[in-house]
Scaffold this motif. Sequence first.
Motif, PDB file in Angstrom:
ATOM      1  N   ASP A   1       0.810  -1.217   0.000  1.00 15.67           N
ATOM      2  CA  ASP A   1       0.000   0.000   0.000  1.00 15.67           C
ATOM      3  C   ASP A   1       0.844   1.269   0.000  1.00 15.67           C
ATOM      4  O   ASP A   1       0.318   2.370   0.220  1.00 15.67           O
ATOM      5  CB  ASP A   1      -0.959   0.011   1.187  1.00 15.67           C
ATOM      6  N   ASP A   2       2.140   1.152  -0.247  1.00 20.65           N
ATOM      7  CA  ASP A   2       3.035   2.310  -0.232  1.00 20.65           C
ATOM      8  C   ASP A   2       3.641   2.584  -1.607  1.00 20.65           C
ATOM      9  O   ASP A   2       4.687   3.215  -1.721  1.00 20.65           O
ATOM     10  CB  ASP A   2       4.156   2.092   0.783  1.00 20.65           C
ATOM     11  N   LEU A   3       2.977   2.084  -2.676  1.00 14.48           N
ATOM     12  CA  LEU A   3       3.551   2.165  -4.020  1.00 14.48           C
ATOM     13  C   LEU A   3       2.988   3.316  -4.839  1.00 14.48           C
ATOM     14  O   LEU A   3       3.444   3.560  -5.958  1.00 14.48           O
ATOM     15  CB  LEU A   3       3.313   0.843  -4.767  1.00 14.48           C
ATOM     16  N   GLY A   4       1.993   4.011  -4.316  1.00 13.84           N
ATOM     17  CA  GLY A   4       1.404   5.109  -5.073  1.00 13.84           C
ATOM     18  C   GLY A   4       0.427   4.671  -6.144  1.00 13.84           C
ATOM     19  O   GLY A   4       0.160   5.420  -7.095  1.00 13.84           O
ATOM     20  N   ILE A   5      -0.138   3.465  -6.020  1.00 10.65           N
ATOM     21  CA  ILE A   5      -1.122   2.981  -6.994  1.00 10.65           C
ATOM     22  C   ILE A   5      -2.386   3.831  -6.877  1.00 10.65           C
ATOM     23  O   ILE A   5      -2.932   4.000  -5.790  1.00 10.65           O
ATOM     24  CB  ILE A   5      -1.439   1.493  -6.763  1.00 10.65           C
ATOM     25  N   LYS A   6      -2.855   4.357  -8.007  1.00 14.10           N
ATOM     26  CA  LYS A   6      -4.024   5.236  -7.995  1.00 14.10           C
ATOM     27  C   LYS A   6      -5.327   4.465  -7.989  1.00 14.10           C
ATOM     28  O   LYS A   6      -6.312   4.892  -7.368  1.00 14.10           O
ATOM     29  CB  LYS A   6      -4.003   6.163  -9.218  1.00 14.10           C
ATOM     30  N   VAL A   7      -5.371   3.324  -8.707  1.00 10.92           N
ATOM     31  CA  VAL A   7      -6.632   2.596  -8.852  1.00 10.92           C
ATOM     32  C   VAL A   7      -6.341   1.182  -9.338  1.00 10.92           C
ATOM     33  O   VAL A   7      -5.347   0.928 -10.021  1.00 10.92           O
ATOM     34  CB  VAL A   7      -7.563   3.319  -9.858  1.00 10.92           C
ATOM     35  N   ALA A   8      -7.214   0.252  -8.953  1.00 13.84           N
ATOM     36  CA  ALA A   8      -7.186  -1.115  -9.479  1.00 13.84           C
ATOM     37  C   ALA A   8      -8.447  -1.319 -10.311  1.00 13.84           C
ATOM     38  O   ALA A   8      -9.559  -1.282  -9.777  1.00 13.84           O
ATOM     39  CB  ALA A   8      -7.114  -2.129  -8.349  1.00 13.84           C
TER      40      ALA A   8
END
Length: 462
Positions: A239-246
């Motif tokens: 949860d620390d990767l900067g993923i905007k959306v799945a």
Amino acid sequence: MSTQTLPNTGLYTSVVSRLLFPLHERMKRHTTVAVRQSMEQSQWWPAAELEALQLKRLRRLLLRAQAKVPYYRDLFAAAGFDPARDVTTLADLQRLPLLDKARIRAAGEGMKALDADGLARFNTGGSSGEPLIFYIGKERVSHDVAAKWRATRWWDVDIGDAEIVVWGSPIELGAQDSVRAVRDRMLRTELLPAFAMSDAKLDGFLARIRAVRPRMLFGYPSALSHIARHARAKGVRMDDLGIKVAFVTSERLYDEQRQQISETFGCPVANGYGGRDAGFIAHQCPAGGMHITSEDIIVEILDADGQPVPKGTAGEIVVTHLATGDFPFIRYRTGDVGVLDTAPCSCGRGLPLLKEIQGRSTDFLVAIDGTVMHGLALVYILRDLPEVKAFKIVQESLELTRVQVVADAALAPALLQKIEAGFKARLGAVVAIEVEQVPAILPEKSGKFRYVVSKVDAAQPR
């Protein structure tokens, strides 16, 4: 009227989305960029204006089908139906019969427009138990890509942003040509095979996602939730990767899957609905609405007698794709059950909404060595066999899998051996594969059809 803001992306993404990708599409004679730009305007139109656009495009599609597509030319003539005279409202579409996979198969080459050029051959995934071969023209490709592109931009993600895709069969992934490989590198899209999910493979997936630090994930909800479970079990933070959306699609999204994916990857989950055959039907916006791509697709919700039901009432989802003039999908039965929403979305878009989708789901299967794979890994073996009209796969245990097959003629020994060998290659050489030819695939006790069923717990440690 609201305005569409540009995604907050870096220099590389800007170069790709504004220069390299448009050049790529122009070279392929696709109109993707212009279509997307038009869609970003029309999404804010009121319902009446969108319906007027649908009617205009519907008349154009039906007139082309009448003039150039043998199946529809004959159908319209037999019914005394003239689009120029008989189509004055969207409701006039109901004068035409429904289209299903059996009709498309029976029509064969008659489904193609006589002047169609550069058609691409496609297959349905076969999770419905009835694989289908069909063709897509450049107009359809342009509109489908544009619709997905527009939806990703709703989430502040653009073409060129790093993306991890959990998708596809091992065969398809291994057959990528050099041109596609170069394109994927340019677009920063990386594919991970969804079907082979041993602990070692899952460890590799987690490591790769952490290394890429994608702005978005895309895949089957069951596959992404399976990866999320593995991350939690191994204590690997994601949860620390900067993923905007799945983005998830191709299966029904369950609440527990949404929660698991969101919590593990630290991002919202955007549900999508559609298919290779039916097209890009709907996608979820950040406000939560499942917006129908109404510029391209007319959605009808019908009862068991083929009659329209009121908004808010469940029925079968039937679609007409308005960009399919080369191989028309007119009143195509998806086999899924859905509900149209009665209220608008708080985001302000005028696009109509699907309130509920009860799409088909496909189970995971477990190989004899404990490898967990997506059910479509076996579906892919059956879907391209022209002799197979329908099927059902039941994994009774790690040691036994049964396959029911519907075919017009008796299955040849060579074909039976081919099916058995393909299944053993996925599940294990010692697994017993029993293939039975049956006259029809029967529904479950609930009345629903399930075409891939595993009685083995994929989550059980091995």
